[in-house]
Design a protein around this motif. Structure first.
Motif, short mmCIF file in Angstrom:
data_model
loop_
_atom_site.label_atom_id
_atom_site.label_comp_id
_atom_site.label_asym_id
_atom_site.label_seq_id
_atom_site.Cartn_x
_atom_site.Cartn_y
_atom_site.Cartn_z
N ASP A 530 79.98 54.27 -86.23
CA ASP A 530 80.46 53.17 -85.35
C ASP A 530 79.49 52.10 -85.16
OD1 ASP A 530 79.08 54.10 -83.12
OD2 ASP A 530 80.68 55.27 -82.19
N LYS A 531 80.03 51.10 -84.19
CA LYS A 531 79.16 50.08 -84.05
C LYS A 531 78.08 50.29 -83.06
CE LYS A 531 82.22 48.04 -80.46
NZ LYS A 531 82.89 49.39 -80.44
N ASP A 532 77.93 51.68 -82.48
CA ASP A 532 76.66 51.89 -81.69
C ASP A 532 75.77 52.56 -82.63
OD1 ASP A 532 77.69 50.51 -79.46
OD2 ASP A 532 79.11 52.12 -79.24
N GLY A 533 76.07 52.96 -84.01
CA GLY A 533 75.18 53.69 -84.76
C GLY A 533 75.62 55.32 -84.78
N TYR A 534 76.69 55.71 -84.06
CA TYR A 534 76.95 57.13 -83.90
C TYR A 534 77.83 57.55 -85.61
CZ TYR A 534 76.11 57.79 -79.01
OH TYR A 534 75.29 57.85 -77.64
N TYR A 535 77.36 58.75 -85.85
CA TYR A 535 77.82 59.19 -86.70
C TYR A 535 79.14 60.08 -86.31
CZ TYR A 535 74.19 57.70 -89.65
OH TYR A 535 72.92 56.58 -90.24
#
Ligand code: PRX
Length: 674
Positions: A530-535
């Motif tokens: 996602d845009k926060d880098g979460y997988y």
């Protein structure tokens, strides 16, 4: 990485008291350790290795590898030249150097609540040494393979560590597998010894393990595979008591040429046994995992790398401290049990619970009862168990004191938001972070996971990579996708605990994991960043659906369906469709007392449409009183796909916990509301 404040406000942040004494107390310390692990893996892993005993130091670097099939054979090596022993490190080192002789290593809790025991580190060491001597007496030598087909009893741990001590390679077969599956695994690994038990109760059901083991050996003989010469049999069922009364109900088939009772073999055996000093890259164990082509793959793990990795992940992911009581509900027959009941916890000198039984026997509060009984602080289970227990509501929980809990973990499948919230709010009473750990038999340990005091959580996301792990997302053409993206989850480099090969089949190893995208280990899972880098794991690529040219994940649709108050569990498969290519066929298990009817089916379709979009509107919704699951709780999607496709030959159903479930689903398939 900086997460915007308005997003942070919506996240689940670890409680302050957890942070106070945490190994990784905040997100910045995670980031700096992570950076170090990638920029200077040599220094990072060297420091981890210093905790352990090495009979000879390494002559090679901490990690050497080739991940690119176009450049030659795939290999990973960790600490070449070093000599050590895993059993020595998890037992002798703790007993002799760390003063843990009298510390409880395991609380063993039987299927029945009146059957339990505590095992200290020094007890464990003695039993393991005796078992190692028994195996040696039976002719087992370094490198020989030993098949273990045991229920969740202490002898399972004794045997696996005894193998490890003498350099034998254990191949544990989950004791719910059929004789056919056991035979297949014994044959492939060319095992010379089988260790089993007379029988076991799983809930109310009595299973004659020895009989199944005998059938397996018979089948091996038919296939004229190299014979198992000895079968060591634990008298377990015959010692099971119900309220103090022995309840031996089995006839144990016996072949005096081959069979040996465990107790008799162990009786006068010495309590010490010198460990075999092994090369860092000697095999530690083989564990079979299902392959997309049908035949299971013997995943091979080796000594040093697996030791470093399971130890470190356990320490950080469960933020282990000396006074913790940790409980992982998995079966040791699966990788979760290998890494996070036996090796990881013992390497850290932890106290763990081993539970033989099932979550709802003799009552639906059994898990909560055990947490209260042992003051469990860290609890690790599967989403499927959570969903099962959710069906019983809050009542069974309210009877027990769960205030000892500090961290909750999940593993094995994507966790749907409803189950996540129930776990977090009802079980963890809102104060325990949920570590959603993504990993595989092949990875040896956690690869994507939150760290409980450091990582702000988003329900359903396995968040970020563990130290030393470098994930990336590729599209179908093998191009790396930056930022927000969805595609194939792959890893660019190895970490110490990754598998080394498929046993006796390097070609299959390379074809399965490295051929599709040269230079990367391919997990077989879809993933979104996602845009926060979460997988976010979106499910197996093989469970991806393509509806009208749009890729979507079954997990996504399932999560939408289970948001409905009437739905306990859902499984979505594809069904061929003349216009769309594939369409969605959904099986839903309803909560107690809810009735399935046309209007509910319409509501569910509406919900999915609303959550994902019109493209994901299910074409079929079928009521499923229960879903077909393996004994480890995994939904057998292959069977569901076949039912959805109206195929009457459903193939091998021997790994199902309850094959009757399939008959019911199949008979009701025509009633699907389309
Ligand atoms: O699809 C992923 C799923 O389980 C697969 C690995 O299965 P196995 O080798 O049996 O090991 C299970 C226990 C480690 C993965 O490829 N999986 C595992 N953990 C998660 C998961 N899917 C989503 N979220 C997870 N936390």
């Amino acid at each position: 990485m900086v997460i915007p404040q308005h997003i942070q406000d919506k996240m689940y942040h670890p409680p302050d008291d957890l942070r106070r004494d945490a190994h990784v107390p905040n997100f910045n310390s995670y980031l700096s350790l992570y950076k170090k692990s990638l920029e200077n893996p040599e220094a990072f892993w060297k420091e981890v290795a210093e905790e352990f005993f090495w009979e000879k130091p390494a002559t090679g670097p901490m990690l050497q590898y080739n991940f690119d099939v176009t450049k030659g054979n795939i290999y990973v090596k960790c600490m070449e030249g070093a000599k050590t022993n895993m059993c020595y490190n998890v037992l002798d080192r703790n007993v002799k150097e760390n003063n843990l002789a009298e510390k409880i290593a395991y609380y063993w809790e039987g299927n029945s609540p009146d059957h339990h025991m505590a095992i200290t580190y020094s007890d464990l060491l003695k039993q393991v040494c005796r078992c190692a001597n028994v195996l040696k007496e039976m002719g087992v030598k370094k490198g020989d393979r030993v098949a273990i087909y045991l229920p969740m009893i202490p002898e399972l741990v004794y045997t696996m560590l005894a193998c490890t001590r003498i350099g034998a390679v254990h191949s544990i077969v989950f004791a719910g597998f059929s004789s056919e599956s056991l035979c297949e695994r014994i044959t492939d690994a060319q095992c010379s010894i089988l260790v089993t038990a007379d029988g076991v109760y799983r809930g109310e059901k009595l299973i004659n393990l020895k009989q199944i083991a005998d059938e397996a050996l018979e089948k091996c003989r038919d296939k004229s595979s190299p014979a198992v010469t000895k079968c060591l049999v634990v008298k377990h069922h015959a010692t099971t008591t119900k309220s103090g009364v022995a309840c031996n109900k089995l006839q144990t088939p016996w072949d005096p040429e081959c069979d040996v009772w465990w107790d008799e073999a162990m009786r006068d055996t010495p309590e010490d046994c010198e460990p075999e000093w092994l090369d860092a890259e000697d095999p530690l164990f083989i564990l079979y995992t299902s392959g997309s082509t049908g035949k299971p793959k013997g995943v091979l793990h080796t000594v040093a790398g697996y030791m470093l990795y399971t130890s470190l992940t356990f320490k950080y992911v469960f933020d282990h401290h000396h006074d913790d009581v940790y409980w992982c509900t998995a079966d040791i027959g699966w990788i979760t049990g290998h890494s996070y009941i036996t090796y990881g916890p013992l390497a850290n000198g932890a106290t763990s619970v081993i539970f033989e039984g099932i979550p709802v026997h003799p009552h639906a509060g059994r898990f909560w009862e055990i947490i209260e009984k042992y003051n469990v602080t860290k609890f690790y289970t599967a989403p499927t168990a959570i969903r099962l227990l959710m069906k019983y509501g809050k009542e069974p929980l309210l009877k027990y004191d769960l205030s000892s809990l500090r961290i909750l973990g999940t593993v094995g499948e994507p966790i749907n938001p409803e189950a996540w919230h129930w776990y977090h709010e009802v079980v963890g009473q809102g104060r325990c972070p949920v570590v959603d750990t993504f990993w595989q038999t092949e990875t040896g340990g956690h690869v994507l996971t939150p760290l409980p005091a450091a990582t702000p959580l988003k329900p359903g996301s396995a968040t970020f990579p563990f130290f030393g792990v470098e994930p990336t997302i590729l599209n179908e053409h093998g191009e790396e996708l930056e930022g927000e993206a969805e595609g194939y989850l792959v890893f660019r480099r190895p970490w110490p605990g990754i598998m080394r090969t498929v046993y006796r089949n390097q070609e299959r190893f390379e074809n399965t994991y490295f051929k599709k995208f040269p230079g990367f280990y391919v997990t077989g899972d879809g993933c979104r960043r996602d845009k926060d880098g979460y997988y976010w794991i979106t499910g197996r690529i093989d469970d991806m659906l393509n509806v009208s040219g749009h890729l979507m994940s079954t997990a996504e649709v399932e999560a939408a369906l289970t948001e409905h108050a009437a739905v306990a569990e859902a499984a979505v498969v594809s069904r061929p469709h003349t216009v769309k290519g594939e369409c969605l066929y959904c099986f839903v298990t309803l909560k107690d007392h809810r009735e399935f009817n046309h209007s509910l089916a319409e509501e569910l379709k509406g919900l999915v449409r609303e959550r994902i979009g019109p493209i994901a509107t299910p074409d079929f919704i079928q009521n499923a009183p229960a879903l077909p699951k393996t004994r480890s709780g995994k939904i057998m999607r292959r069977v569901l796909r076949q039912i959805a496709r109206n195929e009457s030959d459903l193939g091998d159903l021997s790994t199902l916990a309850d094959p009757k479930v399939v008959e019911v689903l199949f008979s009701q398939r025509c009633q699907a509301t389309s």
